[in-house]
Design a protein around this motif. Sequence first.
Motif, short mmCIF file in Angstrom:
data_model
loop_
_atom_site.label_atom_id
_atom_site.label_comp_id
_atom_site.label_asym_id
_atom_site.label_seq_id
_atom_site.Cartn_x
_atom_site.Cartn_y
_atom_site.Cartn_z
N UNK A 20 0.82 -1.21 0.00
CA UNK A 20 0.00 0.00 0.00
C UNK A 20 0.86 1.26 0.00
N UNK A 21 1.97 1.23 0.74
CA UNK A 21 2.85 2.39 0.83
C UNK A 21 3.94 2.40 -0.22
N UNK A 22 3.91 1.42 -1.14
CA UNK A 22 4.94 1.31 -2.17
C UNK A 22 6.35 1.32 -1.56
N UNK A 23 6.52 0.54 -0.50
CA UNK A 23 7.80 0.46 0.20
C UNK A 23 8.61 -0.69 -0.38
N UNK A 24 9.81 -0.41 -0.82
CA UNK A 24 10.70 -1.42 -1.37
C UNK A 24 11.57 -1.98 -0.25
N UNK A 25 11.55 -3.29 -0.07
CA UNK A 25 12.39 -3.91 0.95
C UNK A 25 13.66 -4.44 0.30
N UNK A 26 14.77 -4.48 1.04
CA UNK A 26 16.01 -5.01 0.47
C UNK A 26 15.85 -6.48 0.08
N UNK A 27 16.61 -6.91 -0.93
CA UNK A 27 16.55 -8.29 -1.41
C UNK A 27 16.88 -9.26 -0.28
N UNK A 28 17.83 -8.89 0.59
CA UNK A 28 18.21 -9.75 1.72
C UNK A 28 17.00 -10.02 2.62
N UNK A 29 16.20 -8.98 2.84
CA UNK A 29 14.99 -9.13 3.65
C UNK A 29 14.04 -10.13 3.02
N UNK A 30 13.88 -10.04 1.72
CA UNK A 30 13.00 -10.96 1.01
C UNK A 30 13.50 -12.40 1.13
N UNK A 31 14.81 -12.60 1.02
CA UNK A 31 15.37 -13.95 1.18
C UNK A 31 15.14 -14.49 2.59
N UNK A 32 15.34 -13.64 3.58
CA UNK A 32 15.13 -14.07 4.98
C UNK A 32 13.66 -14.44 5.18
N UNK A 33 12.76 -13.65 4.62
CA UNK A 33 11.33 -13.95 4.75
C UNK A 33 10.99 -15.30 4.11
N UNK A 34 11.55 -15.57 2.94
CA UNK A 34 11.27 -16.85 2.27
C UNK A 34 11.77 -18.01 3.13
N UNK A 35 12.97 -17.86 3.70
CA UNK A 35 13.51 -18.91 4.58
C UNK A 35 12.59 -19.11 5.77
N UNK A 36 12.14 -18.01 6.39
CA UNK A 36 11.27 -18.11 7.56
C UNK A 36 9.91 -18.71 7.18
N UNK A 37 9.38 -18.34 6.02
CA UNK A 37 8.10 -18.91 5.59
C UNK A 37 8.22 -20.40 5.35
N UNK A 38 9.31 -20.83 4.74
CA UNK A 38 9.47 -22.27 4.49
C UNK A 38 9.70 -23.04 5.78
N UNK A 39 10.44 -22.45 6.72
CA UNK A 39 10.59 -23.09 8.03
C UNK A 39 9.24 -23.17 8.74
N UNK A 40 8.44 -22.12 8.60
CA UNK A 40 7.10 -22.14 9.19
C UNK A 40 6.24 -23.23 8.55
N UNK A 41 6.38 -23.40 7.24
CA UNK A 41 5.63 -24.45 6.55
C UNK A 41 6.03 -25.83 7.07
N UNK A 42 7.34 -26.03 7.26
CA UNK A 42 7.81 -27.31 7.80
C UNK A 42 7.28 -27.52 9.21
N UNK A 43 7.33 -26.45 10.04
CA UNK A 43 6.83 -26.56 11.41
C UNK A 43 5.34 -26.88 11.41
N UNK A 44 4.58 -26.29 10.49
CA UNK A 44 3.14 -26.56 10.40
C UNK A 44 2.88 -28.01 10.03
N UNK A 45 3.66 -28.52 9.09
CA UNK A 45 3.47 -29.91 8.69
C UNK A 45 3.89 -30.86 9.82
N UNK A 46 4.89 -30.48 10.58
CA UNK A 46 5.27 -31.30 11.72
C UNK A 46 4.17 -31.29 12.77
N UNK A 47 3.51 -30.13 12.92
CA UNK A 47 2.39 -30.04 13.87
C UNK A 47 1.24 -30.92 13.42
N UNK A 48 1.09 -31.12 12.11
CA UNK A 48 0.08 -32.06 11.62
C UNK A 48 0.54 -33.51 11.83
#
Length: 196
Positions: free
Chosen positions: A83-111
């Motif tokens: 909404x604010x047209x804020x550009x995040x650094x590429x490093x931030x995007x990579x960290x988010x992807x890693x955290x999202x995939x770890x979260x996905x693994x944790x969710x599947x482990x919870x199942x």
Amino acid sequence: MNFFSLSAIHGRMNQEKPMTVPSTRKDFMIVNMGPHHPSMNGVLRLIVTLDGEDVIDCEPILGYLHRATMFTEAITVNAPEQLGNIQVPKRTSYIRVIMLELSRIASHLLWLGPFMADIGAHTPFFYIFRERELIYDLFEAATGVGIIGGEEAINWGLSGPMLRASGIQWDLRKVDHYECYDEFDWEVQWQKEGIH
């Protein structure tokens, strides 16, 4: 056919235990029991067929447990950025992807852990949750440490222990005088330094 698929499980249950129909009565009551809360070793729904007070059939429907905590946080962050047209650094995007995939693994482990316990394999449950805790340790290490002061806590609408930990000595049990809390000698527990 996958041995652990729901259709395979239902097929084996139907083959192993056919519904018995008494000849004296033809109108049965079918009752849904559940789905039960996830804290009950997984989401479980029972379709129970009753003949009066007698249970004549019970079909367990195993559900799944899936949590998307990090995904929810990503949406909370992404929406204002877009909404604010804020550009995040590429490093931030990579960290988010890693955290999202770890979260996905944790969710599947919870199942997987409760599902294994539901089918009688209790030992893997403990190993699975150990691995999930390792992922959460990484989450804690990645989030860092911050302090929320009293003024921020009030502006953000924090309450209860979060507010008291931010240096605000306020407890609804003391302020509102509800139940019989006034009859007890106790102090509001709070922290002067703010939340760490």
